[in-house]
Design a protein around this motif. Structure first.
Motif, PDB file in Angstrom:
ATOM      1  N   ILE A  21       0.839  -1.200   0.000  1.00 15.31           N
ATOM      2  CA  ILE A  21       0.000   0.000   0.000  1.00 15.31           C
ATOM      3  C   ILE A  21       0.875   1.252   0.000  1.00 15.31           C
ATOM      4  CG2 ILE A  21      -1.659   1.340   1.357  1.00 15.31           C
ATOM      5  CD1 ILE A  21      -2.813  -1.375   2.287  1.00 15.31           C
ATOM      6  N   SER A  22       1.910   1.258   0.825  1.00 16.68           N
ATOM      7  CA  SER A  22       2.813   2.405   0.891  1.00 16.68           C
ATOM      8  C   SER A  22       3.454   2.672  -0.471  1.00 16.68           C
ATOM      9  CB  SER A  22       3.897   2.140   1.940  1.00 16.68           C
ATOM     10  OG  SER A  22       4.770   3.218   2.037  1.00 16.68           O
ATOM     11  N   ARG A  23       3.861   1.624  -1.136  1.00 18.95           N
ATOM     12  CA  ARG A  23       4.501   1.751  -2.450  1.00 18.95           C
ATOM     13  C   ARG A  23       3.531   2.351  -3.468  1.00 18.95           C
ATOM     14  NH1 ARG A  23       5.885  -2.687  -6.631  1.00 18.95           N
ATOM     15  NH2 ARG A  23       7.484  -1.651  -7.853  1.00 18.95           N
ATOM     16  N   ARG A  24       2.278   1.878  -3.468  1.00 17.48           N
ATOM     17  CA  ARG A  24       1.282   2.420  -4.401  1.00 17.48           C
ATOM     18  C   ARG A  24       1.073   3.913  -4.171  1.00 17.48           C
ATOM     19  NH1 ARG A  24      -2.032  -2.390  -3.506  1.00 17.48           N
ATOM     20  NH2 ARG A  24      -3.380  -1.108  -2.225  1.00 17.48           N
ATOM     21  N   TRP A  25       0.965   4.327  -2.896  1.00 12.96           N
ATOM     22  CA  TRP A  25       0.760   5.744  -2.586  1.00 12.96           C
ATOM     23  C   TRP A  25       1.983   6.568  -2.966  1.00 12.96           C
ATOM     24  CZ3 TRP A  25      -3.397   8.378  -2.259  1.00 12.96           C
ATOM     25  CH2 TRP A  25      -4.580   7.764  -1.872  1.00 12.96           C
ATOM     26  N   ALA A  26       3.171   6.035  -2.757  1.00  4.80           N
ATOM     27  CA  ALA A  26       4.387   6.764  -3.134  1.00  4.80           C
ATOM     28  C   ALA A  26       4.405   7.001  -4.642  1.00  4.80           C
ATOM     29  CB  ALA A  26       5.621   5.991  -2.692  1.00  4.80           C
ATOM     30  N   HIS A  27       4.028   5.987  -5.415  1.00  3.05           N
ATOM     31  CA  HIS A  27       3.979   6.140  -6.866  1.00  3.05           C
ATOM     32  C   HIS A  27       2.927   7.171  -7.277  1.00  3.05           C
ATOM     33  CE1 HIS A  27       6.854   3.199  -8.399  1.00  3.05           C
ATOM     34  NE2 HIS A  27       6.526   2.458  -7.350  1.00  3.05           N
ATOM     35  N   ARG A  28       1.786   7.145  -6.611  1.00  2.00           N
ATOM     36  CA  ARG A  28       0.733   8.126  -6.924  1.00  2.00           C
ATOM     37  C   ARG A  28       1.209   9.550  -6.659  1.00  2.00           C
ATOM     38  NH1 ARG A  28      -4.077   4.731  -4.019  1.00  2.00           N
ATOM     39  NH2 ARG A  28      -4.465   3.305  -5.747  1.00  2.00           N
ATOM     40  N   MET A  29       1.904   9.731  -5.550  1.00  4.60           N
ATOM     41  CA  MET A  29       2.417  11.062  -5.203  1.00  4.60           C
ATOM     42  C   MET A  29       3.439  11.527  -6.233  1.00  4.60           C
ATOM     43  SD  MET A  29       0.781  12.036  -2.551  1.00  4.60           S
ATOM     44  CE  MET A  29       1.747  13.458  -2.103  1.00  4.60           C
ATOM     45  N   CYS A  30       4.318  10.618  -6.656  1.00  5.16           N
ATOM     46  CA  CYS A  30       5.316  10.965  -7.675  1.00  5.16           C
ATOM     47  C   CYS A  30       4.641  11.327  -8.992  1.00  5.16           C
ATOM     48  CB  CYS A  30       6.297   9.822  -7.886  1.00  5.16           C
ATOM     49  SG  CYS A  30       7.439   9.605  -6.519  1.00  5.16           S
ATOM     50  N   GLU A  31       3.642  10.541  -9.393  1.00  6.03           N
ATOM     51  CA  GLU A  31       2.917  10.818 -10.632  1.00  6.03           C
ATOM     52  C   GLU A  31       2.235  12.181 -10.571  1.00  6.03           C
ATOM     53  OE1 GLU A  31       0.286   7.520 -11.158  1.00  6.03           O
ATOM     54  OE2 GLU A  31       1.911   6.159 -11.728  1.00  6.03           O
ATOM     55  N   GLU A  32       1.659  12.510  -9.417  1.00  4.63           N
ATOM     56  CA  GLU A  32       1.006  13.805  -9.259  1.00  4.63           C
ATOM     57  C   GLU A  32       2.025  14.944  -9.377  1.00  4.63           C
ATOM     58  OE1 GLU A  32      -1.564  16.380  -6.007  1.00  4.63           O
ATOM     59  OE2 GLU A  32      -1.291  14.224  -5.684  1.00  4.63           O
ATOM     60  N   SER A  33       3.167  14.800  -8.733  1.00  8.32           N
ATOM     61  CA  SER A  33       4.200  15.838  -8.789  1.00  8.32           C
ATOM     62  C   SER A  33       4.733  16.016 -10.203  1.00  8.32           C
ATOM     63  CB  SER A  33       5.354  15.492  -7.843  1.00  8.32           C
ATOM     64  OG  SER A  33       4.921  15.530  -6.514  1.00  8.32           O
ATOM     65  N   VAL A  34       4.983  14.921 -10.905  1.00  9.68           N
ATOM     66  CA  VAL A  34       5.473  15.000 -12.282  1.00  9.68           C
ATOM     67  C   VAL A  34       4.417  15.654 -13.171  1.00  9.68           C
ATOM     68  CG1 VAL A  34       6.094  13.621 -14.316  1.00  9.68           C
ATOM     69  CG2 VAL A  34       7.094  13.089 -12.080  1.00  9.68           C
ATOM     70  N   GLY A  35       3.173  15.272 -12.984  1.00  6.37           N
ATOM     71  CA  GLY A  35       2.088  15.870 -13.769  1.00  6.37           C
ATOM     72  C   GLY A  35       1.981  17.362 -13.547  1.00  6.37           C
ATOM     73  N   GLU A  36       2.115  17.799 -12.297  1.00  2.00           N
ATOM     74  CA  GLU A  36       2.064  19.223 -11.992  1.00  2.00           C
ATOM     75  C   GLU A  36       3.234  19.954 -12.639  1.00  2.00           C
ATOM     76  OE1 GLU A  36       1.837  19.531  -7.746  1.00  2.00           O
ATOM     77  OE2 GLU A  36      -0.266  18.935  -7.711  1.00  2.00           O
ATOM     78  N   ALA A  37       4.417  19.358 -12.582  1.00  6.31           N
ATOM     79  CA  ALA A  37       5.598  19.971 -13.198  1.00  6.31           C
ATOM     80  C   ALA A  37       5.403  20.102 -14.711  1.00  6.31           C
ATOM     81  CB  ALA A  37       6.850  19.155 -12.888  1.00  6.31           C
ATOM     82  N   ARG A  38       4.829  19.093 -15.329  1.00  8.98           N
ATOM     83  CA  ARG A  38       4.593  19.141 -16.778  1.00  8.98           C
ATOM     84  C   ARG A  38       3.582  20.220 -17.144  1.00  8.98           C
ATOM     85  NH1 ARG A  38       4.744  12.673 -17.613  1.00  8.98           N
ATOM     86  NH2 ARG A  38       6.989  12.537 -17.893  1.00  8.98           N
ATOM     87  N   ARG A  39       2.689  20.541 -16.216  1.00  9.91           N
ATOM     88  CA  ARG A  39       1.703  21.593 -16.459  1.00  9.91           C
ATOM     89  C   ARG A  39       2.247  22.976 -16.081  1.00  9.91           C
ATOM     90  NH1 ARG A  39      -1.288  17.405 -14.352  1.00  9.91           N
ATOM     91  NH2 ARG A  39      -1.423  18.331 -12.283  1.00  9.91           N
ATOM     92  N   GLY A  40       3.521  23.027 -15.694  1.00  6.20           N
ATOM     93  CA  GLY A  40       4.164  24.308 -15.428  1.00  6.20           C
ATOM     94  C   GLY A  40       4.181  24.750 -13.978  1.00  6.20           C
ATOM     95  N   ALA A  41       3.728  23.926 -13.064  1.00 10.02           N
ATOM     96  CA  ALA A  41       3.742  24.297 -11.648  1.00 10.02           C
ATOM     97  C   ALA A  41       5.176  24.357 -11.138  1.00 10.02           C
ATOM     98  CB  ALA A  41       2.940  23.288 -10.824  1.00 10.02           C
ATOM     99  N   GLN A  42       5.452  25.320 -10.311  1.00 13.54           N
ATOM    100  CA  GLN A  42       6.777  25.446  -9.710  1.00 13.54           C
ATOM    101  C   GLN A  42       6.873  24.482  -8.525  1.00 13.54           C
ATOM    102  OE1 GLN A  42       8.642  26.715 -11.806  1.00 13.54           O
ATOM    103  NE2 GLN A  42       9.299  28.656 -10.963  1.00 13.54           N
ATOM    104  N   PRO A  43       7.933  23.682  -8.452  1.00 22.22           N
ATOM    105  CA  PRO A  43       8.076  22.770  -7.307  1.00 22.22           C
ATOM    106  C   PRO A  43       8.417  23.558  -6.039  1.00 22.22           C
ATOM    107  CG  PRO A  43      10.012  22.669  -8.706  1.00 22.22           C
ATOM    108  CD  PRO A  43       9.025  23.554  -9.401  1.00 22.22           C
ATOM    109  N   LEU A  44       8.041  23.017  -4.915  1.00 14.58           N
ATOM    110  CA  LEU A  44       8.439  23.603  -3.640  1.00 14.58           C
ATOM    111  C   LEU A  44       9.952  23.484  -3.524  1.00 14.58           C
ATOM    112  CD1 LEU A  44       5.643  22.089  -1.401  1.00 14.58           C
ATOM    113  CD2 LEU A  44       5.825  24.442  -2.224  1.00 14.58           C
ATOM    114  N   PRO A  45      10.593  24.389  -2.794  1.00 14.30           N
ATOM    115  CA  PRO A  45      12.068  24.361  -2.708  1.00 14.30           C
ATOM    116  C   PRO A  45      12.650  23.006  -2.307  1.00 14.30           C
ATOM    117  CG  PRO A  45      11.222  26.363  -1.729  1.00 14.30           C
ATOM    118  CD  PRO A  45      10.029  25.499  -2.062  1.00 14.30           C
ATOM    119  N   HIS A  46      11.993  22.307  -1.384  1.00 11.62           N
ATOM    120  CA  HIS A  46      12.551  21.027  -0.936  1.00 11.62           C
ATOM    121  C   HIS A  46      12.313  19.903  -1.935  1.00 11.62           C
ATOM    122  CE1 HIS A  46       8.370  20.625   0.339  1.00 11.62           C
ATOM    123  NE2 HIS A  46       8.583  19.316   0.391  1.00 11.62           N
TER     124      HIS A  46
END
Length: 87
Positions: A56-81
């Protein structure tokens, strides 16, 4: 407003107060207010995240990564960390 209140209640600074309030309500058999119940449930879910099994932890980690990559592709600025280092 209710969702924001519940999310803010997940901050650990509120933990001991929430535990005391919940214990008092249980001891005196008093129901929690709707907002308090939602805060406790969301806080418990937030804390419970660290004890779920690896699949379950692995699935959620992948979902979070996919969300972050998707946001970056849409031009969102990543948080500094979360910004990637330049090669």
């Amino acid at each position: 407003k209710l969702v924001i209140t519940a999310v803010l209640a997940t901050d650990m600074v509120h933990h001991m107060g929430m535990v005391r309030k919940l214990a008092a309500n249980v001891a005196f058999e008093e129901p929690l207010e709707t907002t308090e119940a939602l805060e406790v449930l969301l806080h418990a879910a937030d804390l419970g995240n660290c004890v779920v099994g690896w699949p379950i932890s692995r699935r959620w980690a992948h979902r979070m990564c996919e969300e972050s990559v998707g946001e970056a592709r849409r031009g969102a600025q990543p948080l500094p960390h979360m910004a990637m280092a330049s090669p």
